[in-house]
Write an enzyme that holds these catalytic residues in place. Structure first.
Site, PDB file in Angstrom:
ATOM      1  CG  ASP A   1      -1.670   1.229   1.456  1.00 54.74           C
ATOM      2  OD1 ASP A   1      -1.829   1.992   0.481  1.00 54.74           O
ATOM      3  OD2 ASP A   1      -2.113   1.465   2.605  1.00 54.74           O
TER       4      ASP A   1
ATOM      5  CG  ASP B   1     -12.828 -15.392 -12.865  1.00 57.12           C
ATOM      6  OD1 ASP B   1     -12.158 -15.824 -11.921  1.00 57.12           O
ATOM      7  OD2 ASP B   1     -14.056 -15.169 -12.791  1.00 57.12           O
TER       8      ASP B   1
ATOM      9  CG  ASN C   1      -2.944   5.308  -1.148  1.00 58.33           C
ATOM     10  OD1 ASN C   1      -3.054   4.304  -0.448  1.00 58.33           O
ATOM     11  ND2 ASN C   1      -3.788   5.592  -2.124  1.00 58.33           N
TER      12      ASN C   1
ATOM     13  CD  GLU D   1     -10.991 -19.978 -11.853  1.00 56.81           C
ATOM     14  OE1 GLU D   1     -11.037 -20.100 -10.639  1.00 56.81           O
ATOM     15  OE2 GLU D   1     -11.814 -19.293 -12.488  1.00 56.81           O
TER      16      GLU D   1
ATOM     17  CG  ASP E   1      -1.343   1.540  -3.783  1.00 59.08           C
ATOM     18  OD1 ASP E   1      -0.162   1.211  -3.990  1.00 59.08           O
ATOM     19  OD2 ASP E   1      -1.700   2.280  -2.834  1.00 59.08           O
TER      20      ASP E   1
HETATM   21  C1  NOJ Z   1     -12.676 -17.595  -9.670  1.00 59.35           C
HETATM   22  C2  NOJ Z   1     -11.823 -16.639  -8.893  1.00 59.35           C
HETATM   23  O1  NOJ Z   1     -10.551 -17.208  -8.708  1.00 59.35           O
HETATM   24  C3  NOJ Z   1     -12.552 -16.375  -7.600  1.00 59.35           C
HETATM   25  O2  NOJ Z   1     -11.747 -15.630  -6.711  1.00 59.35           O
HETATM   26  C4  NOJ Z   1     -13.834 -15.656  -7.910  1.00 59.35           C
HETATM   27  O3  NOJ Z   1     -14.569 -15.491  -6.727  1.00 59.35           O
HETATM   28  C5  NOJ Z   1     -14.687 -16.455  -8.908  1.00 59.35           C
HETATM   29  N1  NOJ Z   1     -13.896 -16.948  -9.997  1.00 59.35           N
HETATM   30  C6  NOJ Z   1     -15.786 -15.615  -9.472  1.00 59.35           C
HETATM   31  O4  NOJ Z   1     -15.297 -14.694 -10.382  1.00 59.35           O
END
Ligand code: NOJ
Length: 540
Positions: free
Chosen positions: A24, A208, A26, A267, A32
């Site tokens: 961080d 994701d 700030n 993922e 950040d």
């Molecule tokens: C997978 C991500 O790694 C997780 O952190 C998130 O909550 C879910 N996808 C939803 O986007």
């Protein structure tokens, strides 16, 4: 192998930063982008005094109401003010690239935030042009959702919208409505947003929930199975892993292939990972193998998983390993064993960084960060709040990075958004940098050895122990280099005997060991290992 064919996402080491928790600058208690810039030399300053990573993956830094800490994006082409500005981001890319560090952004396109302008429009009326950008359905009226689908974070996947009298779909929180990939406008809009970042020099994306973009066209019920939570009591065959999703990923690959050395890592659902490599060249460059996250401290299990991966991938596809991330208990704590915990962490690190595949590190694992203990009143993570004490959420693996022994571990001068681990006076970057036997010093030596050793990057993998009991041993080989990796998973010394016919040489020199060895030469086909020793040897 020619020296100059280094490909960062295949041969390098990637380091995940959870930006809220890294540094961080700030004093507002939230990490950040300027904080990350200040620590780039820690990550790689070109010398073995630094960690030596080749890329950083940033968990989401976009504007977001933070119901899922950034995994609910409300604007795909800006930076959340908590993290900084687009100028800060430009500076991060520039400063990282100067040090040979690539930037990987998290890309969340299964769902947006409910505060994204697209959803605000979509829910404004049934005939809004963006109505069909999300998945709306009448169901049977209030209290009778369209089907039995369950959200990952609990409850039905459908939320009734009073104003327009329909349900919308969300595989996660109600604040994370799912985008409708059956509408070509969504495809176009999200791919436009990707250009925004590619043109700013971003080197890759972590996709994701990439196995859920498409849902069953008829929204059929999922069949029943036994499980603990309602979510686990169904086979997710209609809400996840639909064949049409692969079309999106192939399009993404085509887009990235128009730029030099860009990468996408998926993922995707466990059990389906191999599918998302496509033919090995036309879908994701990498997919996370989450098996290790669920593997107890048992070399047989690790070996089985590696073997499945080695034999199951399509030709040309490249493996990818990970031990920790922002969703699971930190592996230091999963594998903790009292006074042997550091020793185990070194064995685990050696395995991660010497298998054939791209290793992803999670911030703090290099100093042996433990899972944080978060008092109930301070829990931030939505599923943690919902299921406590059955499930305490993911805050424990997201506690602030421990830089030094100052108050708040040097993470912030303010009040940190999650409590700093109590062990930070001892477990921190500054202290461990002074200690040649620390977990951090070991990670540094290991990563720099990997960097200097082509066989550890691109070499073939051959297991030398058919049925491991307490040890793993494998060869990594290129045409002109052989490396032998031996890992003792137990607290007893061990002698490992090899079949001499399997060895390319009977003379080995220790390149790195997690313990101090009397002799750095090993001759013959047996090696003595100390308790929890991780040893890397080069053929002579
Ligand atoms: C997978 C991500 O790694 C997780 O952190 C998130 O909550 C879910 N996808 C939803 O986007």
């Amino acid at each position: 192998m020619p020296k100059n064919d280094f490909l960062w996402w295949r041969d390098g080491v990637i380091y995940q930063i959870y930006p809220r928790s890294f540094a961080d600058s700030n004093g507002n208690g939230i990490g950040d982008l300027p904080g990350i810039i200040e620590h780039l030399d820690y990550l790689n300053n070109g010398t073995p005094d630094s960690l030596g990573v080749d890329a950083i993956w940033l968990s989401p830094v976009y504007p977001s109401p933070m119901h899922d800490f950034g995994y609910d994006v409300s604007n795909y082409h800006d930076i959340h003010p908590d993290f900084g500005t687009l100028e800060d981001f430009g500076r991060l890319v520039e400063e990282a690239h100067k040090r040979g560090i690539r930037i990987v952004m998290d890309w969340v396109m299964n769902h947006s935030s409910h505060e994204h302008a697209w959803f605000v429009e979509s829910r404004s009326s049934r005939d809004n042009p963006k109505r069909d950008w999300y998945i709306w359905h009448d169901g049977g009226g209030p209290g009778k959702p369209p089907n039995n689908w369950q959200a990952v974070f609990g409850g039905s996947s459908w939320t009734w919208d009073e104003a327009t009298g329909q349900y919308y779909l969300h595989l996660f929180l109600p604040e994370q409505p799912d985008l409708n990939w059956r509408n070509p406008e969504i495809h176009e809009a999200l791919f436009d947003e990707l250009h925004f970042w590619l043109d700013r020099g971003v080197d890759g994306f972590r996709l994701d929930v990439a196995s859920a973009y498409y849902k069953d066209a008829e929204l059929r019920n999922n069949p029943f199975r036994l499980g603990l939570r309602p979510y686990d009591r169904q086979h997710h065959i209609h809400d996840w892993n639909q064949p049409e999703t692969h079309g999106v990923i192939r399009d993404l690959r085509k887009l990235l292939d128009q730029y030099p050395e860009r990468m996408a890592v998926g993922e995707v659902s466990r059990g389906h990972i191999v599918e998302y490599y496509g033919n090995g060249q036309d879908e994701f460059h990498l997919n996370f193998n989450f098996d290790f996250l669920h593997q107890s401290w048992d070399p047989r299990g690790f070996q089985r998983m590696v073997q499945q991966w080695e034999t199951g991938l399509p030709p040309g596809a490249w493996p990818c390993y990970v031990l920790s991330n922002h969703d699971v208990t930190r592996h230091y704590s999963r594998y903790a064993a009292g006074r042997w915990s550091d020793a185990r962490a070194k064995v685990a690190a050696t395995m991660l960084l010497t298998l054939r595949g791209t290793p992803f590190l999670y911030y703090g694992e290099e100093i042996g960060m433990r899972q944080g203990r978060i008092p109930h009143a301070q829990i931030q993570d939505p599923p943690g709040k919902r299921y406590w004490p059955l499930y305490k959420g993911r805050d424990g693996c997201r506690t602030p990075m421990q830089w030094n022994d100052w108050p708040n571990a040097g993470f912030t001068t303010g009040s940190p958004w999650l409590p700093v681990n109590a062990d930070h006076p001892l477990v921190n970057v500054a202290a461990e940098s002074q200690d040649p036997n620390s977990v951090l010093s070991f990670y540094r030596r290991l990563i720099w050895l990997r960097k200097a050793t082509p066989a550890l990057q691109r070499g073939s993998y051959t297991s030398l122990i058919g049925q491991p009991v307490g040890q793993l041993a494998y060869l990594r080989q290129t045409e002109d280099q052989a490396v032998l990796v031996c890992l003792n998973f137990f607290s007893r010394p061990a002698t490992v005997e090899f079949d001499p016919a399997m060895l390319p040489t009977l003379g080995w020199r220790v390149l790195l060991s997690s313990v101090s060895r009397e002799d750095d030469r090993v001759l013959g086909s047996r090696i003595e290992l100390a308790p929890f020793e991780a040893c890397i040897l080069g053929g002579v």
